[in-house]
Motif scaffolding. Structure first.
Motif, mmCIF file in Angstrom:
data_model
loop_
_atom_site.group_PDB
_atom_site.id
_atom_site.type_symbol
_atom_site.label_atom_id
_atom_site.label_comp_id
_atom_site.label_asym_id
_atom_site.label_seq_id
_atom_site.Cartn_x
_atom_site.Cartn_y
_atom_site.Cartn_z
ATOM 1 N N GLY A 131 0.790 -1.843 -0.210
ATOM 2 C CA GLY A 131 0.320 0.049 -0.510
ATOM 3 C C GLY A 131 1.178 1.275 0.047
ATOM 4 N N THR A 132 1.579 1.210 -0.166
ATOM 5 C CA THR A 132 2.913 1.837 -0.105
ATOM 6 C C THR A 132 3.095 2.953 -1.267
ATOM 7 O OG1 THR A 132 5.068 0.955 -1.430
ATOM 8 C CG2 THR A 132 5.013 1.126 0.995
ATOM 9 N N SER A 133 2.025 2.809 -2.703
ATOM 10 C CA SER A 133 2.157 4.591 -2.898
ATOM 11 C C SER A 133 1.286 5.241 -2.909
ATOM 12 C CB SER A 133 0.545 3.737 -4.195
ATOM 13 O OG SER A 133 0.541 5.067 -5.204
ATOM 14 N N ALA A 134 0.703 5.443 -0.649
ATOM 15 C CA ALA A 134 0.158 6.149 -0.066
ATOM 16 C C ALA A 134 1.042 7.020 0.419
ATOM 17 C CB ALA A 134 -0.455 6.185 1.048
ATOM 18 N N LEU A 135 2.371 6.689 0.415
ATOM 19 C CA LEU A 135 3.583 7.443 0.375
ATOM 20 C C LEU A 135 3.628 8.930 -0.493
ATOM 21 C CD1 LEU A 135 5.401 4.674 2.777
ATOM 22 C CD2 LEU A 135 3.649 6.480 4.170
ATOM 23 N N PHE A 136 2.940 8.401 -1.465
ATOM 24 C CA PHE A 136 3.927 9.464 -2.574
ATOM 25 C C PHE A 136 2.699 10.565 -2.698
ATOM 26 C CE2 PHE A 136 5.424 5.599 -4.436
ATOM 27 C CZ PHE A 136 6.588 6.128 -4.619
ATOM 28 N N ARG A 137 3.124 12.068 -2.600
ATOM 29 C CA ARG A 137 2.457 12.871 -2.713
ATOM 30 C C ARG A 137 1.776 13.169 -3.968
ATOM 31 N NH1 ARG A 137 2.132 16.544 0.918
ATOM 32 N NH2 ARG A 137 4.390 16.742 2.152
ATOM 33 N N SER A 138 1.595 12.500 -5.684
ATOM 34 C CA SER A 138 2.268 11.935 -6.928
ATOM 35 C C SER A 138 2.175 11.419 -7.255
ATOM 36 C CB SER A 138 2.328 12.844 -7.630
ATOM 37 O OG SER A 138 1.865 12.847 -8.978
ATOM 38 N N ASP A 139 2.010 9.893 -8.050
ATOM 39 C CA ASP A 139 2.432 8.484 -8.290
ATOM 40 C C ASP A 139 2.020 8.568 -9.289
ATOM 41 O OD1 ASP A 139 3.844 6.120 -8.372
ATOM 42 O OD2 ASP A 139 1.690 5.066 -6.946
ATOM 43 N N VAL A 140 2.984 7.834 -10.798
ATOM 44 C CA VAL A 140 2.754 7.643 -11.778
ATOM 45 C C VAL A 140 2.023 7.227 -12.642
ATOM 46 C CG1 VAL A 140 5.312 6.626 -11.696
ATOM 47 C CG2 VAL A 140 4.124 5.274 -12.064
ATOM 48 N N ALA A 141 0.831 6.535 -11.917
ATOM 49 C CA ALA A 141 -0.431 6.411 -12.214
ATOM 50 C C ALA A 141 -1.530 7.104 -12.340
ATOM 51 C CB ALA A 141 -0.996 5.196 -12.395
ATOM 52 N N ASP A 142 -2.467 7.693 -12.907
ATOM 53 C CA ASP A 142 -3.647 8.113 -12.722
ATOM 54 C C ASP A 142 -4.985 7.558 -13.188
ATOM 55 O OD1 ASP A 142 -5.844 10.219 -11.808
ATOM 56 O OD2 ASP A 142 -4.890 11.106 -13.645
#
Length: 367
Positions: A305-316
């Motif tokens: 679930g670590t995408s939640a640690l990014f302000r912005s990720d590569v996928a939308d």
């Protein structure tokens, strides 16, 4: 990397000069000299984080597109070529082959609470929709962090009553410190603690101490599971109750499955702070876990679930848990995200050179 290498921009769009689709067991010695013969597009990205994690506030990653789709190559910057090359082997596999057939359509995830102030725990936990298991980073400063670690656990108990709690010490304790810390942590109901000490022999000592003291805390091996020989040693020494497996450090989904099989221990799939593209490979691994690695009902909550640690990720939208689960399937980065998150030119050159050095290592080193 030659005439049309990534150069001044973070996104390179180069077309493969020939079709090259290795099978599940990639013959590294047969790879062409230039990775652009395999990867039609290469992007170097810089992702801002919502909080400091693993000592960084920005995560750099290289994404590559191959015949099967997009993959991630993102070893941490301090890793030398031999270790980083295993991460490239994982990217090659995911970019050029389809993962093993999944046994489920979605996998449960845990939330990750970094070594943040206890007052920030509720805000971080709220980023994980529907998640019922959390992993809390502890031991940032060894025993000196113990009081704050306990306060962080208590803050999570308040923010997410009834949630299952795991701890991760990243091998920062000595054996004596681990004994003290685990006795303190035993007042909380914990699923397990990852890597309280770094050395495998010491891990076995700590696990034996826990059993003798009847503390009821399982020991998980994470940093001790880095290459194919590790799980056999961990299992032989009785050093862990659970192993933590990550696709990139182990060289790919199939290599990770081999590690799991060799260990004979329950396994939890986790992330190496991957982008959504890398997380999709972790989901593929979790969805294909053998029954022997997941005793009990279903797949254990994964550290994906670590995408939640990014302000912005590569996928939308990014690959984030909904209802506490992640769907199985490939992720394609959004074009506007590739542009918005483009790394600075000097970092592009650094990653381009690293890619070539790791590529050369894969082609020329015995495996």
């Amino acid at each position: 990397m030659g005439d049309s290498a990534i150069g001044g921009g973070a996104v390179a769009t180069t077309r493969s000069r020939k079709s090259h689709t290795p099978g599940a067991n990639i013959a590294f010695a047969a790879l062409p000299a230039d990775p652009r013969e395999v990867f039609s597009r290469i992007a170097v990205l810089s992702l801002p984080m919502v909080t400091r994690f693993r000592g960084i506030t920005t995560r750099e990653a290289m994404l590559v597109e191959g015949p099967a789709g997009w993959a991630e190559f993102s070893p941490f910057v301090e890793y030398a070529v031999p270790e980083a090359s295993r991460w490239l082997a994982a990217a090659l596999e995911h970019a050029c082959t389809e993962p093993p057939p999944p046994q489920v359509d979605a996998v449960p995830v845990n939330g990750t609470i970094p070594a943040c102030p206890p007052g920030s725990v509720a805000e971080v936990a709220a980023r994980y929709s529907g998640v019922c298991t959390f992993k809390i980073k502890v031991a940032e400063h060894g025993l000196d962090s113990l009081a704050e670690d306990c306060a962080r656990i208590e803050a999570l108990r308040t923010a997410a009553p009834g949630a299952q709690v795991r701890l991760d010490a990243n091998g920062r304790y000595t054996v004596a410190e681990a004994r003290t810390a685990l006795r303190t942590f035993s007042r909380f109901e914990l699923d397990y603690i990852e890597q309280p000490v770094m050395d495998v022999e010491d891990l076995a000592r700590v696990r034996a101490d826990v059993d003798r003291a009847g503390l009821g805390i399982r020991i998980a091996a994470d940093e001790s599971i880095r290459k194919a020989s590790d799980p056999l040693r961990v299992a032989a020494l009785g050093a862990a109750d659970v192993i933590i497996v990550k696709v990139q450090p182990l060289g790919g989904v199939r290599a990770a499955l081999n590690v799991i099989g060799a260990s004979g221990l329950p396994a939890v799939v986790s992330s190496a702070l991957d982008t959504s593209v890398g997380l999709s490979a972790g989901v593929a691994l979790a969805a294909s876990l053998p029954a022997s690695a997941r005793p009990g009902e279903g797949i254990p909550a994964c550290g994906l679930g670590t995408s939640a640690l990014f302000r912005s990720d590569v996928a939308d939208p990014p690959l984030r848990a909904a209802g506490g689960v992640l769907p199985v399937g490939r992720v394609t980065p959004a074009e506007e995200r590739l542009s918005a998150l483009a790394a600075a030119p000097d970092r592009v050159r650094w990653w381009t050179d690293r890619l070539q050095r790791c590529w050369d290592h894969l082609r020329t080193s015995p495996h």
